[in-house]
Design a protein around this motif. Sequence first.
Motif, PDB file in Angstrom:
ATOM      1  N   ILE A  56       0.861  -1.180   0.000  1.00 33.87           N
ATOM      2  CA  ILE A  56       0.000   0.000   0.000  1.00 33.87           C
ATOM      3  C   ILE A  56       0.903   1.237   0.000  1.00 33.87           C
ATOM      4  CG2 ILE A  56      -1.754   1.315   1.246  1.00 33.87           C
ATOM      5  CD1 ILE A  56      -2.579  -1.347   2.584  1.00 33.87           C
ATOM      6  N   PHE A  57       0.875   1.993  -1.093  1.00 36.33           N
ATOM      7  CA  PHE A  57       1.647   3.235  -1.143  1.00 36.33           C
ATOM      8  C   PHE A  57       0.755   4.379  -0.670  1.00 36.33           C
ATOM      9  CE2 PHE A  57       3.943   0.658  -4.298  1.00 36.33           C
ATOM     10  CZ  PHE A  57       5.226   0.807  -3.822  1.00 36.33           C
ATOM     11  N   ASP A  58       1.067   4.917   0.491  1.00 39.40           N
ATOM     12  CA  ASP A  58       0.235   5.970   1.062  1.00 39.40           C
ATOM     13  C   ASP A  58       0.928   7.326   0.951  1.00 39.40           C
ATOM     14  OD1 ASP A  58       2.238   5.737   2.948  1.00 39.40           O
ATOM     15  OD2 ASP A  58       0.952   4.911   4.515  1.00 39.40           O
ATOM     16  N   ASP A  59       0.254   8.362   1.424  1.00 43.78           N
ATOM     17  CA  ASP A  59       0.801   9.724   1.331  1.00 43.78           C
ATOM     18  C   ASP A  59       2.117   9.862   2.092  1.00 43.78           C
ATOM     19  OD1 ASP A  59      -1.328  10.491  -0.207  1.00 43.78           O
ATOM     20  OD2 ASP A  59      -2.471  11.358   1.454  1.00 43.78           O
ATOM     21  N   LEU A  60       2.239   9.136   3.210  1.00 40.58           N
ATOM     22  CA  LEU A  60       3.468   9.202   3.994  1.00 40.58           C
ATOM     23  C   LEU A  60       4.647   8.683   3.185  1.00 40.58           C
ATOM     24  CD1 LEU A  60       4.989   9.738   6.607  1.00 40.58           C
ATOM     25  CD2 LEU A  60       4.303   7.443   7.397  1.00 40.58           C
ATOM     26  N   PHE A  61       4.431   7.616   2.419  1.00 40.11           N
ATOM     27  CA  PHE A  61       5.513   7.079   1.592  1.00 40.11           C
ATOM     28  C   PHE A  61       5.962   8.112   0.564  1.00 40.11           C
ATOM     29  CE2 PHE A  61       6.846   5.244  -2.423  1.00 40.11           C
ATOM     30  CZ  PHE A  61       7.917   4.461  -2.030  1.00 40.11           C
ATOM     31  N   PHE A  62       5.020   8.705  -0.159  1.00 38.83           N
ATOM     32  CA  PHE A  62       5.383   9.668  -1.191  1.00 38.83           C
ATOM     33  C   PHE A  62       6.054  10.903  -0.590  1.00 38.83           C
ATOM     34  CE2 PHE A  62       1.766   7.435  -3.321  1.00 38.83           C
ATOM     35  CZ  PHE A  62       2.535   6.818  -4.296  1.00 38.83           C
ATOM     36  N   HIS A  63       5.590  11.319   0.571  1.00 39.75           N
ATOM     37  CA  HIS A  63       6.194  12.477   1.241  1.00 39.75           C
ATOM     38  C   HIS A  63       7.615  12.163   1.698  1.00 39.75           C
ATOM     39  CE1 HIS A  63       6.436  16.152   3.618  1.00 39.75           C
ATOM     40  NE2 HIS A  63       6.853  15.414   4.647  1.00 39.75           N
ATOM     41  N   SER A  64       7.843  10.918   2.092  1.00 39.11           N
ATOM     42  CA  SER A  64       9.144  10.519   2.625  1.00 39.11           C
ATOM     43  C   SER A  64      10.158  10.186   1.544  1.00 39.11           C
ATOM     44  CB  SER A  64       8.985   9.305   3.550  1.00 39.11           C
ATOM     45  OG  SER A  64       8.090   9.577   4.607  1.00 39.11           O
ATOM     46  N   HIS A  65       9.704  10.051   0.311  1.00 37.91           N
ATOM     47  CA  HIS A  65      10.595   9.674  -0.784  1.00 37.91           C
ATOM     48  C   HIS A  65      10.413  10.649  -1.951  1.00 37.91           C
ATOM     49  CE1 HIS A  65       9.978   5.977   1.575  1.00 37.91           C
ATOM     50  NE2 HIS A  65      11.243   5.730   1.283  1.00 37.91           N
ATOM     51  N   PRO A  66      10.895  11.867  -1.796  1.00 37.51           N
ATOM     52  CA  PRO A  66      10.665  12.897  -2.810  1.00 37.51           C
ATOM     53  C   PRO A  66      11.283  12.571  -4.171  1.00 37.51           C
ATOM     54  CG  PRO A  66      12.257  13.638  -1.169  1.00 37.51           C
ATOM     55  CD  PRO A  66      11.640  12.393  -0.630  1.00 37.51           C
ATOM     56  N   HIS A  67      12.433  11.883  -4.181  1.00 38.02           N
ATOM     57  CA  HIS A  67      13.043  11.568  -5.480  1.00 38.02           C
ATOM     58  C   HIS A  67      12.190  10.562  -6.236  1.00 38.02           C
ATOM     59  CE1 HIS A  67      16.003  11.003  -8.580  1.00 38.02           C
ATOM     60  NE2 HIS A  67      15.990   9.694  -8.365  1.00 38.02           N
ATOM     61  N   PHE A  68      11.748   9.509  -5.562  1.00 34.96           N
ATOM     62  CA  PHE A  68      10.852   8.525  -6.167  1.00 34.96           C
ATOM     63  C   PHE A  68       9.617   9.220  -6.724  1.00 34.96           C
ATOM     64  CE2 PHE A  68       7.321   5.589  -6.128  1.00 34.96           C
ATOM     65  CZ  PHE A  68       7.846   4.375  -6.528  1.00 34.96           C
ATOM     66  N   THR A  69       9.045  10.108  -5.942  1.00 38.11           N
ATOM     67  CA  THR A  69       7.835  10.816  -6.345  1.00 38.11           C
ATOM     68  C   THR A  69       8.096  11.715  -7.545  1.00 38.11           C
ATOM     69  OG1 THR A  69       7.071  10.794  -4.045  1.00 38.11           O
ATOM     70  CG2 THR A  69       5.982  12.328  -5.547  1.00 38.11           C
ATOM     71  N   SER A  70       9.242  12.389  -7.554  1.00 31.99           N
ATOM     72  CA  SER A  70       9.534  13.312  -8.650  1.00 31.99           C
ATOM     73  C   SER A  70       9.738  12.577  -9.970  1.00 31.99           C
ATOM     74  CB  SER A  70      10.777  14.141  -8.324  1.00 31.99           C
ATOM     75  OG  SER A  70      11.944  13.344  -8.300  1.00 31.99           O
ATOM     76  N   TRP A  90      12.876   6.335 -16.468  1.00 33.42           N
ATOM     77  CA  TRP A  90      12.215   5.101 -16.082  1.00 33.42           C
ATOM     78  C   TRP A  90      12.934   3.868 -16.626  1.00 33.42           C
ATOM     79  CZ3 TRP A  90       6.243   5.045 -15.597  1.00 33.42           C
ATOM     80  CH2 TRP A  90       5.792   6.226 -14.984  1.00 33.42           C
ATOM     81  N   ALA A  91      13.887   4.051 -17.525  1.00 31.89           N
ATOM     82  CA  ALA A  91      14.555   2.932 -18.182  1.00 31.89           C
ATOM     83  C   ALA A  91      15.878   2.562 -17.528  1.00 31.89           C
ATOM     84  CB  ALA A  91      14.784   3.253 -19.662  1.00 31.89           C
ATOM     85  N   LYS A  92      16.479   3.479 -16.774  1.00 25.08           N
ATOM     86  CA  LYS A  92      17.788   3.253 -16.166  1.00 25.08           C
ATOM     87  C   LYS A  92      17.677   3.296 -14.647  1.00 25.08           C
ATOM     88  CE  LYS A  92      20.062   3.247 -20.098  1.00 25.08           C
ATOM     89  NZ  LYS A  92      20.759   2.028 -20.591  1.00 25.08           N
ATOM     90  N   TRP A  93      18.131   2.235 -13.981  1.00 28.00           N
ATOM     91  CA  TRP A  93      17.956   2.175 -12.531  1.00 28.00           C
ATOM     92  C   TRP A  93      18.713   3.288 -11.807  1.00 28.00           C
ATOM     93  CZ3 TRP A  93      22.029   1.919  -9.303  1.00 28.00           C
ATOM     94  CH2 TRP A  93      23.231   1.357  -9.759  1.00 28.00           C
ATOM     95  N   GLU A  94      19.828   3.758 -12.390  1.00 29.82           N
ATOM     96  CA  GLU A  94      20.574   4.837 -11.728  1.00 29.82           C
ATOM     97  C   GLU A  94      19.747   6.104 -11.576  1.00 29.82           C
ATOM     98  OE1 GLU A  94      23.847   2.501 -13.992  1.00 29.82           O
ATOM     99  OE2 GLU A  94      21.772   3.137 -14.336  1.00 29.82           O
ATOM    100  N   GLU A  95      18.738   6.264 -12.421  1.00 33.86           N
ATOM    101  CA  GLU A  95      17.923   7.482 -12.406  1.00 33.86           C
ATOM    102  C   GLU A  95      16.878   7.473 -11.289  1.00 33.86           C
ATOM    103  OE1 GLU A  95      18.323  10.116 -14.106  1.00 33.86           O
ATOM    104  OE2 GLU A  95      19.653   9.540 -15.742  1.00 33.86           O
ATOM    105  N   TYR A  96      16.450   6.298 -10.862  1.00 31.96           N
ATOM    106  CA  TYR A  96      15.354   6.262  -9.883  1.00 31.96           C
ATOM    107  C   TYR A  96      15.637   5.402  -8.650  1.00 31.96           C
ATOM    108  CZ  TYR A  96      14.319   1.751 -12.094  1.00 31.96           C
ATOM    109  OH  TYR A  96      14.407   0.478 -12.589  1.00 31.96           O
ATOM    110  N   GLY A  97      16.601   4.487  -8.734  1.00 35.56           N
ATOM    111  CA  GLY A  97      16.840   3.554  -7.640  1.00 35.56           C
ATOM    112  C   GLY A  97      17.331   4.232  -6.378  1.00 35.56           C
ATOM    113  N   SER A  98      16.863   3.757  -5.227  1.00 38.45           N
ATOM    114  CA  SER A  98      17.287   4.323  -3.949  1.00 38.45           C
ATOM    115  C   SER A  98      16.805   3.422  -2.820  1.00 38.45           C
ATOM    116  CB  SER A  98      16.712   5.731  -3.753  1.00 38.45           C
ATOM    117  OG  SER A  98      15.295   5.688  -3.679  1.00 38.45           O
ATOM    118  N   LYS A  99      17.299   3.669  -1.637  1.00 38.39           N
ATOM    119  CA  LYS A  99      16.812   2.984  -0.451  1.00 38.39           C
ATOM    120  C   LYS A  99      15.401   3.468  -0.149  1.00 38.39           C
ATOM    121  CE  LYS A  99      18.141   2.112   4.373  1.00 38.39           C
ATOM    122  NZ  LYS A  99      19.174   2.385   5.413  1.00 38.39           N
ATOM    123  N   LEU A 100      14.505   2.533   0.158  1.00 42.70           N
ATOM    124  CA  LEU A 100      13.117   2.887   0.467  1.00 42.70           C
ATOM    125  C   LEU A 100      12.782   2.437   1.889  1.00 42.70           C
ATOM    126  CD1 LEU A 100      11.335   1.787  -2.850  1.00 42.70           C
ATOM    127  CD2 LEU A 100      12.226   4.048  -2.254  1.00 42.70           C
TER     128      LEU A 100
END
Length: 244
Positions: free
Chosen positions: A31-45, A61-71
């Motif tokens: 379940i992706f909730d508002d807290l998740f999106f608020h806590s992960h601004p790069h993922f959201t952007s 969206w095609a290269k993991w270096e562009e979006y990958g991060s610790k969640l």
Amino acid sequence: MNNRITLNFREFGQSSDPKVVGIRDGGGQIIFDDLFFHSHPHFTSVFFPDVLMDKDWWKKWAKWEEYGSKLLHIKLAKTAILTDYIGASGLFRCFFVNSKLKEILQTANLPNHNFFEITFIQGGKIVDGYWWFCFDLETGENTVDFSKCEYNLRDHKRIFGENFSVNIQSYQDYLNVFYETGRAVKVTELVFNSNFNSELDIFGTQFLTNQVYISENLHKKLQEQNITGYTASYPTFGLDLVVF
């Protein structure tokens, strides 16, 4: 002169069996909730931008270096079963794996990839021991023979009229259709050229199918190790390789 051979891969995805995933309606465990999106601004952007800045937004969206991060603190449904594989529709790219599945993948022939540490939260308790397995997706720029692919224009004809047609002979032709219509054309026959590494055990496509595929070799390993949470089915259309 060239020959065409059929690639033996299966579509790889999330199980919808309630007995496997613990969700009665067959939905996802995440379940992706508002807290998740608020806590992960790069993922959201990257995946939920307020404004699409340019026509090449999809490249991130095609290269993991562009979006990958610790969640951190991804919410699990209360009834969700902690399977080895966990997918999520809101994740958009790749999937979650536990230590058991991670070890298997690390012995496989993988595309450019990385494993990012994550934590789940379920019923107020932290669940660790999972990773976000991220890998580059095939755009087809160097690996697909676009002139030999067969295309599914059903959605385009529905929106733009039955007379809609395409003449796609190259990667740029394919992108031009996407840029002009705002919709990527899907394939009914995906044909790779000799640049494609057919020895990969897993790969996915950015536009052409929106699927992830695994080799029979990897599928056998998953079965032997009783990996849970996934499905693997034969594609409904052809995956071919043109050998020169």
